[in-house]
Write an enzyme that holds these catalytic residues in place. Structure first.
Site, mmCIF file in Angstrom:
data_model
loop_
_atom_site.group_PDB
_atom_site.id
_atom_site.type_symbol
_atom_site.label_atom_id
_atom_site.label_comp_id
_atom_site.label_asym_id
_atom_site.label_seq_id
_atom_site.Cartn_x
_atom_site.Cartn_y
_atom_site.Cartn_z
ATOM 1 N N ASN A 138 40.000 29.537 38.696
ATOM 2 C CA ASN A 138 40.871 29.649 37.527
ATOM 3 C C ASN A 138 41.833 28.468 37.494
ATOM 4 O O ASN A 138 41.852 27.649 38.410
ATOM 5 C CB ASN A 138 41.614 30.994 37.508
ATOM 6 C CG ASN A 138 42.485 31.179 38.728
ATOM 7 O OD1 ASN A 138 43.457 30.448 38.918
ATOM 8 N ND2 ASN A 138 42.134 32.134 39.586
ATOM 9 N N ASP B 49 39.525 38.738 40.489
ATOM 10 C CA ASP B 49 39.283 40.172 40.654
ATOM 11 C C ASP B 49 37.867 40.433 41.156
ATOM 12 O O ASP B 49 37.610 41.422 41.833
ATOM 13 C CB ASP B 49 39.499 40.893 39.312
ATOM 14 C CG ASP B 49 40.975 40.894 38.924
ATOM 15 O OD1 ASP B 49 41.808 40.975 39.855
ATOM 16 O OD2 ASP B 49 41.291 40.790 37.731
ATOM 17 N N LYS C 7 21.858 24.938 46.764
ATOM 18 C CA LYS C 7 22.191 24.821 45.341
ATOM 19 C C LYS C 7 21.141 25.581 44.516
ATOM 20 O O LYS C 7 19.941 25.283 44.632
ATOM 21 C CB LYS C 7 22.212 23.338 44.956
ATOM 22 C CG LYS C 7 22.680 23.104 43.541
ATOM 23 C CD LYS C 7 22.686 21.627 43.208
ATOM 24 C CE LYS C 7 22.852 21.437 41.722
ATOM 25 N NZ LYS C 7 22.384 20.169 41.243
HETATM 26 O O1 C5P Z 1 46.552 43.668 38.675
HETATM 27 P P1 C5P Z 1 46.813 42.221 38.453
HETATM 28 O O2 C5P Z 1 45.701 41.319 38.909
HETATM 29 O O3 C5P Z 1 47.273 41.875 37.067
HETATM 30 O O4 C5P Z 1 48.089 41.920 39.378
HETATM 31 C C1 C5P Z 1 48.597 40.632 39.538
HETATM 32 C C2 C5P Z 1 49.359 40.606 40.814
HETATM 33 O O5 C5P Z 1 48.531 41.097 41.867
HETATM 34 C C3 C5P Z 1 49.766 39.218 41.269
HETATM 35 O O6 C5P Z 1 50.976 39.349 41.998
HETATM 36 C C4 C5P Z 1 48.611 38.791 42.169
HETATM 37 O O7 C5P Z 1 49.023 37.822 43.103
HETATM 38 C C5 C5P Z 1 48.234 40.099 42.819
HETATM 39 N N1 C5P Z 1 46.801 40.270 43.145
HETATM 40 C C6 C5P Z 1 46.417 40.369 44.463
HETATM 41 N N2 C5P Z 1 45.107 40.589 44.802
HETATM 42 C C7 C5P Z 1 44.170 40.723 43.842
HETATM 43 C C8 C5P Z 1 44.551 40.626 42.486
HETATM 44 C C9 C5P Z 1 45.866 40.401 42.169
HETATM 45 O O8 C5P Z 1 47.270 40.234 45.342
HETATM 46 N N3 C5P Z 1 42.929 40.917 44.184
#
Ligand code: C5P
Length: 389
Positions: free
Chosen positions: A201, A271, A281
């Site tokens: 990202n 996520d 590759k």
């Molecule tokens: O639920 P969401 O992804 O919107 O939450 C964002 C917050 O959660 C941010 O503080 C991000 O650093 C943290 N986060 C995390 N681990 C993940 C996804 C998000 O620590 N897998």
């Protein structure tokens, strides 16, 4: 406290003896260090008399390494007045006289500067860039004030009054987070598809690095777990742990969190990750499309929320596009956070890649602190001030 007053060559140097006198009156032990140019404006005899100690101004005097013994002695270094020249030298790492050498050797301890110069010089982009650099390293600026300048014009460039500098030193004297350890996550994560491709990202890591610098500037030791970024940490109290994927970030963050007073998770964690990562590759297989199967990554923030014990502070970030406050509040409760910092994508100049941000800091108690559009360094400072009170 043991304070070194550094004096550089500007007309405001005539106020330095008054500053030394007020510091001593406030109970501090003071030693002075001056540049050669400063001694055109204020004499050695004056500085040695008011401080009651020998002046440090010659790097090569009798072959001593006084910049090292003085840096070991001092608990804080105050440069007043700070000319454009000394600000530029420190920002560039130049050490070519007694004071600039001492300033470089002084890293990791609090430094306060009271800039003083002509208003055009202060407004020059080079000076402003250097000041921002120093601030990002935790060096505090007091002033300059607006008013009549020695060159006859009026504008921003007057050195802050000695009493104002003494008051500012008082605020920083007890570094708020001394002895504390904080965890910060920053940057993006990369989730490998094959040996040359990944899902990532646009996060630059700037917000997380600014948070780490602000925490270290307040006296904390910082464990900065960052995804891929070209940024580097300047403060020696920041321990950088470079990771690539969400799972690596999870492993590092859960390992250090039990030893921390608090954690601020600003990383943009993917996520989902590809269910499989090819060790070669991937080639086009002749078909029109390709389906990539994704599986969920662990939620680091929610995991730390579950691990959190009495006395630890946990802060998360939320990037929302609609129903911002309600969603952020829900996330705060669900993940057992103390604060959530909401970035609204509706705000111009806020979020990924840019140098500025505008946030809402929502507390568990329902409090909400809203910031104007500020530099990420200023936003970091506001977040630290809010979550550590
Ligand atoms: O639920 P969401 O992804 O919107 O939450 C964002 C917050 O959660 C941010 O503080 C991000 O650093 C943290 N986060 C995390 N681990 C993940 C996804 C998000 O620590 N897998």
């Amino acid at each position: 406290m043991k304070i070194i007053v550094g004096i550089t060559g500007g007309i405001a140097a005539y106020k330095a003896p008054e500053l030394v006198r007020l510091l001593k009156k406030a109970g501090h032990e003071v030693r002075c260090a001056a540049t050669e140019h400063a001694l055109e404006f204020v004499t050695r005899v004056t500085l040695e008399t008011v401080s009651g100690a020998p002046l440090y101004s010659d790097l090569f005097a009798s072959g001593r390494t006084e910049h090292i013994s003085l840096k070991d002695w001092g608990e804080m270094l105050v440069v007043a007045p700070a000319t454009a020249n000394i600000i530029g030298k420190v920002a560039s790492g130049i050490a070519d006289d007694a004071l600039s050498t001492l300033l470089l050797a002084f890293s990791g301890k609090p430094v306060v500067m009271a800039p003083a110069m002509n208003c055009e010089m202060w407004a020059h982009p080079a000076v402003q860039r250097n000041v921002e650099t120093l601030k990002s390293w935790g060096i505090r600026m007091v002033g300059p004030a607006e008013g009549e300048l020695a060159c006859g014009v009026s504008g921003v460039g007057r050195m802050a009054e000695p009493q104002q500098i003494v008051d500012a030193i008082g605020e920083g004297a007890t570094l708020k987070l001394n002895g504390e350890r904080w965890l910060v996550t920053a940057g993006p994560t990369y989730e490998r598809i094959d040996s040359v491709r990944f899902i990532g990202n646009y996060s630059s890591g700037k917000m997380g690095f600014a948070l780490a610098e602000a925490l270290a500037g307040a006296g904390a030791k910082v464990e900065l777990v960052t995804g891929p970024t070209s940024l580097n940490a300047a403060n020696p109290h920041i321990h950088l742990i470079r990771v690539e994927s969400a799972r690596e970030m999870y492993a590092a963050a859960t390992e250090v969190f039990p030893r921390c007073h608090g954690a601020i998770l600003s990383a943009a964690v993917a996520d989902y990750r590809p269910a499989e990562c090819a060790d070669h590759k991937l080639k086009k297989n002749g078909s029109e499309g390709m389906t990539l199967e994704l599986v969920q990554n662990p939620d680091i923030l929610a995991t730390l929320g579950g691990m959190k014990h009495e006395g630890q502070t946990l802060v998360g970030f939320a990037l929302e596009t609609d129903n911002e406050e309600a969603n952020a509040q829900r996330k705060l409760e669900k993940k057992n956070l103390d604060y959530i910092v909401l970035n609204s994508l509706r705000d111009k100049g806020a979020g990924f890649g840019v140098d500025t941000n505008k946030v809402y800091i929502i507390g568990r108690d329902g409090s909400c602190t809203e910031s104007p559009l500020l530099s990420k360094q200023e936003v970091a400072q506001l977040i630290i001030n809010t979550v550590t009170t």
